[in-house]
Scaffold this motif. Structure first.
Motif, short mmCIF file in Angstrom:
data_model
loop_
_atom_site.label_atom_id
_atom_site.label_comp_id
_atom_site.label_asym_id
_atom_site.label_seq_id
_atom_site.Cartn_x
_atom_site.Cartn_y
_atom_site.Cartn_z
N LYS A 22 0.83 -1.21 0.00
CA LYS A 22 0.00 0.00 0.00
C LYS A 22 0.87 1.26 0.00
O LYS A 22 0.60 2.22 -0.73
N VAL A 26 -0.27 3.12 -3.31
CA VAL A 26 -1.42 3.99 -3.10
C VAL A 26 -1.01 5.45 -3.34
O VAL A 26 -0.03 5.92 -2.76
N ASN A 39 -6.93 3.43 -2.14
CA ASN A 39 -6.60 3.28 -0.72
C ASN A 39 -7.33 2.11 -0.09
O ASN A 39 -6.83 1.47 0.84
#
Length: 268
Positions: A22, A26, A39
């Motif tokens: 992430k 992201v 997200n």
């Protein structure tokens, strides 16, 4: 050719790899390999967890799951104009050419492709191709605190690859993410002295499978015994302790990990 190896015996479920993925993707665009990962809703690398056994004897199994970067990738067959395999083995969904190709989500038998509704593009793990191009490790591998995730040349990881299990592989896909030291199933229980109302330490416990294979252990300081890394099947359990009438030929049908409970032994 590059490849991933996942040592399940070393994974403690810290979720560091999932968080690292992430962190890297992201709100970050790494063209020509990927547009930003949302997200929420996407797990290009996902930690899966399974609880084995029954209270009070339970263990947690953890397994990082990601795109398998298959040599015979179904997603490449579904959209050969939009999905390609790099010379180093990483499978990439071209974020420009794959625009609006939502059917790619269903093309992956491993569930590793996600649909980005906002960008109208299918997305997945790229193996951090942008980092690999710089001679670096994928961020998930670099962040793994236990060494459970490895990435490198196939030849360098050959010894581990030879130990890999194909139990999660879909036939015909030829994945290039290899899993070693699978958790398996377990049988556990407790042995205790009825008269003294105390656990029995050092009792001999034997587990025999249907082919006559034998595993042996002894009860610990809590009177507990454990047999781990088992496969489903029918087993026979025997328990012996000096001065006690033991247990002979107890049948154990193992489908899932099993706490078979207490074994109170009477003195002879």
């Amino acid at each position: 050719m590059k490849t991933f190896v996942v040592d399940l015996a070393k994974c403690n479920g810290c979720y560091g790899c999932q968080i690292a993925c992430k962190d890297e993707t992201v709100e970050n665009e790494w063209m020509p390999y990927s547009k930003p990962q949302p997200n929420t809703g996407h797990f290009w690398l996902k930690m899966t967890e399974k609880i084995h056994g029954q209270v009070p004897k339970v263990l947690a199994e953890y397994r990082p799951t990601l795109c398998r970067h298959c040599d015979d990738a179904p997603c490449m067959k579904a959209a050969p104009e939009a999905v390609y395999k790099r010379e180093d083995g990483l499978v990439i969904i071209d974020p420009e050419k794959a625009q609006d190709k939502k059917e790619l989500v269903d093309a992956c038998p491993y569930g590793a492709i996600y649909w980005n509704e906002e960008l109208s593009v299918p997305q997945k793990c790229t193996g951090c191709a942008h980092l690999v191009d710089e001679g670096k490790l994928p961020h998930c591998v670099d962040a793994c605190a236990t060494g459970a995730l490895l990435f490198g040349e196939e030849e360098e990881l050959a010894d581990l690859i030879a130990q890999s299990t194909d139990q999660w592989d879909v036939e015909g896909t030829k994945p290039r993410v290899y899993y070693v030291n699978p958790f398996g199933l377990f049988v556990s229980g407790e042995v205790w002295d009825v008269q003294a109302d105390l656990v029995i330490e050092g009792a001999s416990v034997k587990l025999t499978d249907a082919r006559g294979g034998v595993r042996e252990t002894a009860t610990d300081g809590f009177g507990d015994f454990w047999f781990k890394h088992l496969t489903p099947g029918v087993y026979t359990l025997d328990i012996e302790a000096p001065g006690f009438a033991g247990v002979k030929g107890r049948t154990v049908e193992l489908v899932e990990s099993l706490n078979i409970g207490d074994f109170p032994l009477e003195k002879e």
